[in-house]
Write an enzyme that holds these catalytic residues in place. Structure first.
Site, PDB file in Angstrom:
ATOM      1  N   ASP A  67       5.045  -0.782   1.425  1.00 28.37           N
ATOM      2  CA  ASP A  67       5.332   0.480   1.481  1.00 28.37           C
ATOM      3  C   ASP A  67       6.706   0.822   2.288  1.00 28.37           C
ATOM      4  OD1 ASP A  67       4.336   2.561   2.683  1.00 28.37           O
ATOM      5  OD2 ASP A  67       3.531   2.639   4.354  1.00 28.37           O
ATOM      6  N   HIS A  68       7.144   2.072   1.704  1.00 20.71           N
ATOM      7  CA  HIS A  68       9.013   1.548   2.597  1.00 20.71           C
ATOM      8  C   HIS A  68       9.850   0.925   2.765  1.00 20.71           C
ATOM      9  CE1 HIS A  68       7.461   5.926   2.960  1.00 20.71           C
ATOM     10  NE2 HIS A  68       6.591   5.986   3.742  1.00 20.71           N
TER      11      HIS A  68
HETATM   12 ZN   LIG Z   1       5.201   6.442   3.913  1.00 24.66          ZN
END
Ligand SMILES: [Zn+2]
Length: 285
Positions: A82-83
């Site tokens: 995530d990210h």
């Molecule tokens: Zn996000």
């Protein structure tokens, strides 16, 4: 079973529902979220965020647990970054066995974001790893200078999303249309028509992703799914609810007892909370 993101998002879009993508920054969350997906009988994406790695448990510790639970799950589970903003973090996740990556270079100028993501997609696809990128600004939380009105300046342009998806070959694109990360200072108002426009403009093989899903009212979530969102990131409100639950457990029936018993009750709470979220994401299907 451990799964790649592409097939589950295709099935979701074809079926008119969406896949939940939930941060699992500790073992209790991994267990609760996967158990919820099994009980609701839906595929799921569990992910480890670079910000959680920087401020908490490292991917070398939680990553192998995520992969192990994914392999043993009765439903398809994608283990996703995530990210990921730093290539070194992304590589650490791949080494831990992740099957999918969000390579978030949205802070860079458009052409630089595009060329670096394109290069990464070629590398990742050769290893069977799916890729999500981001276009627009989703890294800020409302209340940190953003309001319902000013956030409109960060919205993703549908024509630019189409250009980005076509030229980069990315499998999924996180786009901005009214959501933000974290806890909302004022209730968000989503631009659903923009989701339809983005979906219509992009190549069918690139799926639309919504971040900041927790804290958005159920009607707007259903409308976003129907408009074309097939991956929905959700965590902040779950994390906050779990904290409140732990406070109540420790003040109540687990006061003076052993903490591992309270932790087991916490796994159950996370499971039940997540079951409600995943049932909403099925969008009546
Ligand atoms: Zn996000």
């Amino acid at each position: 079973m451990l799964a790649n993101m592409c097939q589950m998002l295709k099935d979701a879009e074809d079926g008119g529902y969406c896949i939940g993508c939930i941060n699992t920054p500790n073992l209790e969350t991994v267990r609760g979220v996967i158990a919820a997906a099994e009980e609701v009988n839906v595929p799921i994406i569990i992910d480890h965020a670079q910000v959680h790695d920087e401020g908490g448990i490292k991917v070398e510790v939680v990553g192998p647990l995520m992969v192990e639970y994914a392999k043993k799950a009765k439903v398809p589970v994608c283990v996703h970054v995530d990210h990921g903003a730093d290539f070194s973090f992304v590589l650490r996740c791949i080494r831990a066995g992740f099957s999918s990556v969000m390579y978030d270079l949205s802070r860079l100028p458009y052409e630089e974001n595009l060329s670096k993501v394109k290069e990464f997609v070629e590398f990742a696809h050769r290893m069977g790893i799916s890729v999500e990128a981001e276009l627009g600004i989703m890294t800020l939380a409302m209340g940190e200078g953003w309001t319902r009105e000013t956030i409109k300046t960060t919205f993703t342009d549908p024509a630019q999303a189409a250009d980005f998806a076509e030229r980069s070959g990315v499998d999924a694109l996180a786009v901005c249309f009214g959501t933000a990360h974290g806890i909302y200072a004022e209730s968000p108002e989503l631009d659903i028509q923009r989701v339809r426009d983005i979906r219509a403009a992009m190549p069918p093989s690139c799926r639309v992703v919504m971040h900041g899903g927790s804290g958005v009212d159920e009607d707007q979530i259903r409308a976003a799914i129907t408009a074309g969102v097939s991956k929905l990131n959700y965590y902040s409100y779950l994390g906050q609810a779990a904290t409140q639950n732990m406070i109540e457990l420790l003040k109540g029936e687990y006061a003076g007892k052993q903490w591992h018993d309270a932790q087991e009750a916490q796994v159950d709470f996370i499971k039940e909370y997540t079951k409600n979220v995943l049932t909403l994401f099925k969008n009546g299907k």
